[in-house]
Structure formats: C-alpha cells, structure tokens
Design a protein around this motif. Structure first.
Motif, PDB file in Angstrom:
ATOM      1  N   UNK A   1      -0.253   3.524  -7.816  1.00 15.73           N
ATOM      2  CA  UNK A   1       1.572   4.934  -8.428  1.00 15.73           C
ATOM      3  C   UNK A   1       0.751   6.188  -7.657  1.00 15.73           C
ATOM      4  N   UNK A   2      -0.473   6.489  -7.060  1.00 13.83           N
ATOM      5  CA  UNK A   2      -1.034   7.656  -6.612  1.00 13.83           C
ATOM      6  C   UNK A   2      -0.576   8.008  -5.159  1.00 13.83           C
ATOM      7  N   UNK A   3       0.301   9.411  -5.081  1.00 17.49           N
ATOM      8  CA  UNK A   3       0.476  10.012  -3.855  1.00 17.49           C
ATOM      9  C   UNK A   3       0.152  11.140  -3.503  1.00 17.49           C
ATOM     10  N   UNK A   4      -0.426  11.918  -2.215  1.00 20.23           N
ATOM     11  CA  UNK A   4      -1.312  12.322  -2.396  1.00 20.23           C
ATOM     12  C   UNK A   4      -0.471  13.469  -1.589  1.00 20.23           C
ATOM     13  N   UNK A   5      -0.492  14.405  -1.683  1.00 21.37           N
ATOM     14  CA  UNK A   5       0.645  15.960  -0.960  1.00 21.37           C
ATOM     15  C   UNK A   5      -0.757  16.858  -0.155  1.00 21.37           C
ATOM     16  N   UNK A   6      -0.237  17.247   0.729  1.00 22.44           N
ATOM     17  CA  UNK A   6      -1.219  18.002   1.373  1.00 22.44           C
ATOM     18  C   UNK A   6      -0.486  19.395   1.865  1.00 22.44           C
TER      19      UNK A   6
END
Length: 792
Positions: free
Chosen positions: A674-679
C-alpha cells in the motif's frame, strides 16, 4: 506609542537600504544563512558577544528637582529645574546636551525635517492660509529664561532647533557630577488641533481643559558607549533616548484640579478632601476599583473654576522620564494589585473625564492590573509602586503613567470597535513601562526596539485577556498586506525612525509578527520565552542596542537565528513558498534485479599530476632525508611500485559482478503493497526563507502534519524537494495551513490529487543483500599487489 492608522499616510519619508553583505552573491545558496558577522558591531568590554552587558558596562545618570506652575488662563507652563548630572563614563566631557522637545511645535525652532507637499483636491479653511515667507513665529516652543550653575553663575549655551548644548565651565571627569539650573516657560499647544503628544484638550460644552504634560521640561540626552551623545533632532516621530535618575516634582495648579503623575504623590493629605483621602486608602487594599474622585464630584468641579491654587508633590526613583496630567474633569479610581514574581504591591489607577465613564470605570484599571501582571510573566517583575491610565483621546506612554483613548456616545453606549481599541491601547501604553521605560532602548534611532517588542507582548497580553480578542498586530497573517507592497515602498526594520514610509507596519507590526513567528513556529515557546526573559533581565534599567537583543536570543536558546535577523529585520523580501509540483510514485514490487558486470583495470602507481616546486626543492635540499628512504621496514610493494621497481600489467582488463539486490519475498510484498511515495517540489518565490509546514489529508479523512526547519533551504535557496512515503493515499496537501509564516500568496500553497501540478511514476523495490567484506576493503576488485603475486 500607538499611532492611528489614519495618521500614517500623512508621513512620507524616503527609506534606506539596509546593509546586506553576502559572501556568495552570485550563487543560489550560502547567502541567506551567512552569519551577520560585520553587520553587527564588534563585541567589547561594554557589550559582550553573548548579548549581555560587558564587565565594563556603564551609563550616566541625571536627577531632577522641578517646580511647575500651570497657568490655565494663559495656557502657559512655567518651570524651574535643578539637574544633577553624573558622568559615569570613562570620557572627559566639556559639554552636555539637553532636549527641548516643545520646540517641535514651533514653526521656527523645529527640526526642519520637511516633507514633500502637493496641491490638494480639496482644502479646509484652516489649511487655506497664505504661506508666510519667512515664517512668522507661531508663539510655541521653549522660552529659556535663565541657565546657571548651582551657584547662580550664567552658563554658556547654544540652542540648535530641538537640542540645547551647555558648555561646561570646566571638564567633567569620570565619577564627577555637575549641578545646573534652568528656568523656562512655553505656551501649551492645543493637542487636538496641532497634534503631538502633550498639550491641552478643550471641552467646549463645559469650558474645561484636560492637560497632558509631556516632554515639558529640558531633558538630558543619553551619552553612551555606542554612540556618544544621542542628539538627533526631534521631528515628532522618532521618540526618545533618556537617562535614568530620581525625580522630585511639584506642580502648582488650580485648586479644583486633580493631578496624576509619574511616581507617588507625597502630599495627598494636603490636596485631597478627607473623603477622597479615605477612599484612596481604601483603594490601596481593594481588589476592585474604588472611585477616589467620584463622577458626581467631577461633574460639580466642571462647573466651578477655582481661582485658588494647590501644589501637588511627586517623587519617582530610577525612572527615565516624568509626565503628568491635570484637569478638574477627572474621575479617579484605583485598586491594589500584587505582582507574584516579586510580591510587589502596586496601585493600579485610572483618570478619565465623564465622557469616558461608561468604558473606563468598567475596564481601565482592571486592564492596567492585567497588563503589568502579564508583562511581568513574560519579561521582568514590574518594579514600580504605581501604574496609571489616563483617558486623553490619544495614545502615549511614560513611566508609571500613560495616555489613552476610549469615549462613549453621549447616551453612554459604545461600539465594540471602540471598546476593543480602548483595551488594546491601554494594554499597549501600560506595556511601554517595560519597553522602553525599563528596558531602555534608543527610540530615536530604533523605533522597533520600543514599539515592536512592546506590540509583541501586547499581543500576548491581549490573548490572555480574551482568547477572542481581535488583535490587529502579532499574528502572522496580519502582516501579509504590508509584505505584498512593492519593494520601493518598503524599508527594512533596521531603518532609522525618521526614514520609514509605512511607520506603523514597519515599526510595530513586522517586528511583533517576527517575534511571534519565532515563538510559535521556529523556536517554540519554551526556548523563546526563556531567551526573551533573559534579554529583559539583562537589560532592565540599561540601554540595549539591536545586537544585544539578537545575540541574547541566540545565546540563551542555542538557536542560530542569524538567517532570521538577516531576512526579517535587515531585508524586505516577503515569504512566498509555493508547491510547484507533486510527483506520485508507486513501487514495482515484482521487479527482478539484474546483476551488473563491472570491468576495470588495476590502479596505476599513485603519482602527483604535477611535480610542484616544494617537492622539487625538497629533493634538491641535501639537508632533507625522507623517512621512507632511511627506514627500510616501511618500504613495501607500493614503495617499489611507485618508483617503477615492481612491474604490473595495467592494461589487462578484469571484471566482477555486482549482485547486492534480491527480489522481494511474499512477506515483504505484503508489507509494502500500500506504499505510495510523494515528492513535493517547492519554490521560494518571495525570497525570504521559512520553515516548510505541511498538512496532509488522506482519502480516509485523517490528517498528518510535518515541519521542516528553514535550514532545508541552506543548499539551494530557490528550490527544494521533500519526499514522503505513506501507506494510504494522499487526497490533498496544504502548505502553511495555520498561516504561520506570513506567506503573501496562499493560492500556490495547495495541491489536490488529480489536480494540476501532478506527475505519476513508478520505482523499483528490491531487498538488500548482506555484503561480505570489511571496512576499507577492495569489494572484489584485484589490486596491483594481487596482480603482481606479491604480499609485501
């Protein structure tokens, strides 16, 4: 002093550009975080690098004995003073300077700081007067009758506009004192018509005057270690620089007048009726305001103008100034308040005409008590025996007494704006007892050290009065409109008082806001409050300068704040941080790692690219023997290799595989599914660096907050990025959600999923393998020693 906003536009001054030394001006980093360095004065024995007074700190002192005669019929003040001036400086003085502030009201003796003027679109009959060239004396300003030494010998003196120099008959050396006398008089101006801080207000309905006697006597200038004589002219704006001393003052006034003044009255028994004296003594132990002079008594006094006289006598110790008020219109109430920090019992009192009764009777004295107690919490315990508020349709401060506004309609009603304005101005002006009456900064040079610091604590005090109080100065969002102005309309806070265009925002609001940002957003309350109290304690009854404040705040907190002083106080850049783009990335959990084959050749002998002059000369010097040449035990393979005595094929190609990643197992995939990365990419559009404060709102409605300190900008002052990993989807991101940083454009502070400024991508995730080897090893590469088959 609290100026009305409507008056500010009447002033138009040309601003100064503050010094902005940068070591790396052509770069996008390394400038905003430089130390202030030479911008601040060099520490010395008088002012330490910590911001504290140095071991050699000194200040001069002046004691006054003054007699005043108020002529109500002529509206004239006649005075006689004896001044004892103590030279505690290490310098020899051959003259001294005094301030003649009333000359500012004269059209021929004033400071001659003209303002630009243009044709009006409309004019009143008062404005439409023939220009007198040369100017005709309007009759105001100080008339000096006699200036003598203690023995009555005339002293030589020169008046330069609002300043007066007395040439001493002999050098005044360190540790010596000089006693002199001045007799003077001046016509008291109509303060409402002419403006200014002191004068009279006339009430046509009952024919009475209300006098506020301020800057009314020739006052000693400050002679200091950092400036010498502070004898800058008084233009009406930049306030005062004054020395501490003791005062004994007697005021001869009409017998039906009530007088309030700096310090304590020493002869109430002679000037009050028996009933009034009894009420005063009751008020000394009351916890609710007691009317000492009642409304009925004030109304009766208005109708009968006594031709008799009374003399009121006041004394004050360790104060920098003396002011007083006199009128037969006054209602007078008081109560006792105890300061917990030093157990000081203070008389909180108010004087006000019947026109203010509906507001002042209910609020004024209680606001005085609340103010000195709250300021005592944040600064130093209030040390004086008295604190007084006088309703005089203005706002101005003096030791232990201040003049404020707040009148009801004729039917006794009032608007909420008038009530809150009255409370705000009482808190502000009473608060000035601390800044600058005790923490005695130079107002003539640095208005912000007086008005800005006081406005900040005023905001804290208003908050403790009523959490719903509509404070106009202090919260970060209230300074935004000023910060939005074009640069040619702005000056740094560190600008001389006379040269500021928008005086209210610059001297009051911006410094107060900056301190609130430090307290709430940058330092935190615990660190800030300790440092602020340390500054107040260090410089109570002394003369602080800006560097003393800046250095103490850092010294007592352990926070490097030079970037903040540089940007907020020395610069004009606003805060405008924008969310430029958000890149959303999801992990590829099924990615298969590839083994990488690395090809290489063994290292050639280590040699300098260039034989420098030192090496050549060292070889030629027969007196130098190199250690490795005389100790054969340290002559290893590489000693010989570097000298061509060992041969290695450096053209032969070798290879090895890099295989330090493995695919994720089922457990890991479940963990990261369920990991989502946000830069988040940020742009500093305004120029002033600030912490980055974020609020994340997730699809399930939950929220998280994060704050990155301003130092995130230290390597790139224009653009930075911050990456976050969440196990749930972000719906929106809000920058500076509580409007803590005075960001001037909040339209670029928000991002929502699916909106503009978004990009999507993927990133591969692998499991890190445990690597063999030791620290400093070759990681599988063949070294020259191995290639030569040697071990030494």
């Amino acid at each position: 002093m609290k100026l009305k906003v409507t008056l500010l536009s009447a002033f138009a001054y040309i601003g100064l550009t503050a010094q902005n030394i940068q070591n790396n001006p052509g770069s996008n980093h390394g400038n905003k975080f430089e130390q202030l360095g030479t911008i601040l004065p060099t520490p010395n024995i008088y002012r330490a690098a910590s911001g504290a007074p140095g071991q050699g700190y000194w200040q001069n002192r002046a004691d006054y004995e003054i007699s005043a005669y108020l002529d109500e019929d002529k509206r004239n003040l006649k005075g006689s003073e004896t001044v004892t001036y103590y030279n505690n400086s290490p310098d020899d003085l051959d003259y001294i300077w005094l301030q003649l502030d009333e000359n500012q009201q004269s059209n021929i003796k004033n400071a001659d700081y003209d303002n630009s003027s243009t044709l009006p679109r409309m004019a009143s009959d008062q404005q439409l007067r023939t220009t007198d060239l040369p100017a005709k004396d309007n009759g105001y300003g100080v008339n000096l009758e006699k200036v003598t030494d203690a023995s009555g010998n005339n002293l030589k003196y020169v008046v330069n506009k609002t300043m007066m120099r007395i040439d001493l008959p002999k050098i005044l050396k360190k540790g010596e004192k000089f006693v002199f006398k001045i007799d003077w008089n001046y016509n008291i101006p109509n303060r409402i018509a002419k403006g200014g801080r002191g004068g009279y207000e006339n009430f046509p309905e009952d024919g009475n005057d209300l006098y506020t006697m301020t800057q009314w006597y020739p006052r000693m200038c400050v002679y200091s270690d950092f400036q010498g004589w502070q004898n800058h002219q008084f233009t009406g704006r930049g306030e005062f620089a004054l020395v501490f001393g003791n005062f004994k003052v007697s005021m001869n006034v009409p017998a039906d007048h009530v007088v309030g003044g700096t310090g304590e009255c020493k002869n109430y028994e002679q000037v009050l009726s028996s009933d009034q004296l009894a009420r005063y003594r009751k008020a000394q132990n009351a916890n609710e305001p007691v009317e000492i002079v009642t409304l009925d008594e004030a109304k009766k006094a208005e109708k009968n103008h006594s031709k008799q006289r009374k003399t009121w006598t006041f004394e004050a110790s360790n104060v920098r100034d003396f002011a007083w008020t006199s009128s037969r219109k006054f209602v007078w109430d008081g109560m006792s308040v105890t300061i917990p920090e030093n157990n000081n019992k203070v008389m909180a009192m108010s004087f006000y005409p019947k026109e203010s009764y509906g507001l002042y009777r209910k609020y004024s004295t209680k606001a005085v008590a609340h103010t000195i107690k709250t300021y005592s919490e944040f600064t130093i315990p209030y040390p004086y025996p008295v604190a007084q508020s006088v309703e005089a349709a203005n706002g101005m401060e003096y030791p232990m007494i201040c003049f404020n506004y707040g009148r009801t309609e004729k039917d006794g009603t009032y608007s909420e704006g008038i009530k809150n304005g009255m409370l705000g101005v009482i808190i502000h002006e009473v608060g000035h007892n601390f800044f600058p009456m005790i923490i005695n900064s130079d107002e003539r040079q640095w208005s912000w050290m007086d008005e800005g610091l006081n406005t900040f604590v005023e905001y804290l005090t208003e908050e403790k009065w009523d959490n719903k109080f509509p404070s106009k100065r202090g919260p970060a969002w209230t300074i935004v409109d000023y910060m939005k102005l074009p640069k040619d309309q702005l000056e740094p806070i560190m600008t001389n008082s006379e040269n500021i265009t928008h005086f209210g925002p610059n001297a009051y609001s911006k410094p107060a806001t900056g301190l609130n940002i430090l307290r709430e957003t940058i330092m935190g309350r615990e660190l800030f409050d300790k440092a602020f109290k340390t500054y107040s304690k260090r410089w109570a009854f002394k003369h602080p300068e800006p560097a003393d404040f800046f250095r103490t705040m850092e010294d007592a907190s352990g926070e490097d704040l030079d970037w903040f002083w540089r940007g907020w106080f020395y610069g004009t850049d606003p805060v405008d941080i924008a969310i430029e783009k958000v890149t959303i990335a999801t992990p590829d959990l099924d990615a298969v790692p590839k083994s990488n084959e690395v090809k290489y050749k063994v290292d050639k002998p280590v040699q300098n690219d260039f034989e420098d002059i030192s090496k050549i000369r060292n070889r030629e010097d027969k007196n130098i023997t190199f250690y490795v040449d005389k100790d054969k035990d340290v002559q290893d393979f590489y000693y010989r290799y570097d000298r061509g005595q060992e041969k290695v094929d450096t053209n032969k190609e070798y290879s090895f595989k890099v295989d330090n990643m493995a695919s994720l197992d089922t457990k890991d995939k479940e963990k990261f599914k369920n990991i989502t990365a946000y830069q988040i990419d940020f742009a500093n559009k305004g120029g002033l660096v600030m912490p980055i404060i974020l609020e994340f709102t997730f699809e399930d409605g939950s929220k998280l907050h994060d704050k990155s300190s301003a130092q995130i900008w230290r390597h790139d002052e224009e653009k930075v990025s911050k990456t976050y990993y969440f196990n749930k989807k972000v719906k929106s991101i809000q920058l500076d959600p509580m409007r803590e940083t005075a960001d001037i454009d909040t339209s670029n502070n928000f991002w929502s999923d699916g909106g503009s400024g978004s990009e999507s991508s993927k990133f591969q995730v692998f499991k890190q393998k445990q690597q063999d080897g030791i620290r400093g090893g070759a990681n599988g590469k063949v070294n020259p020693m191995q290639a030569a088959g040697k071990k030494n």
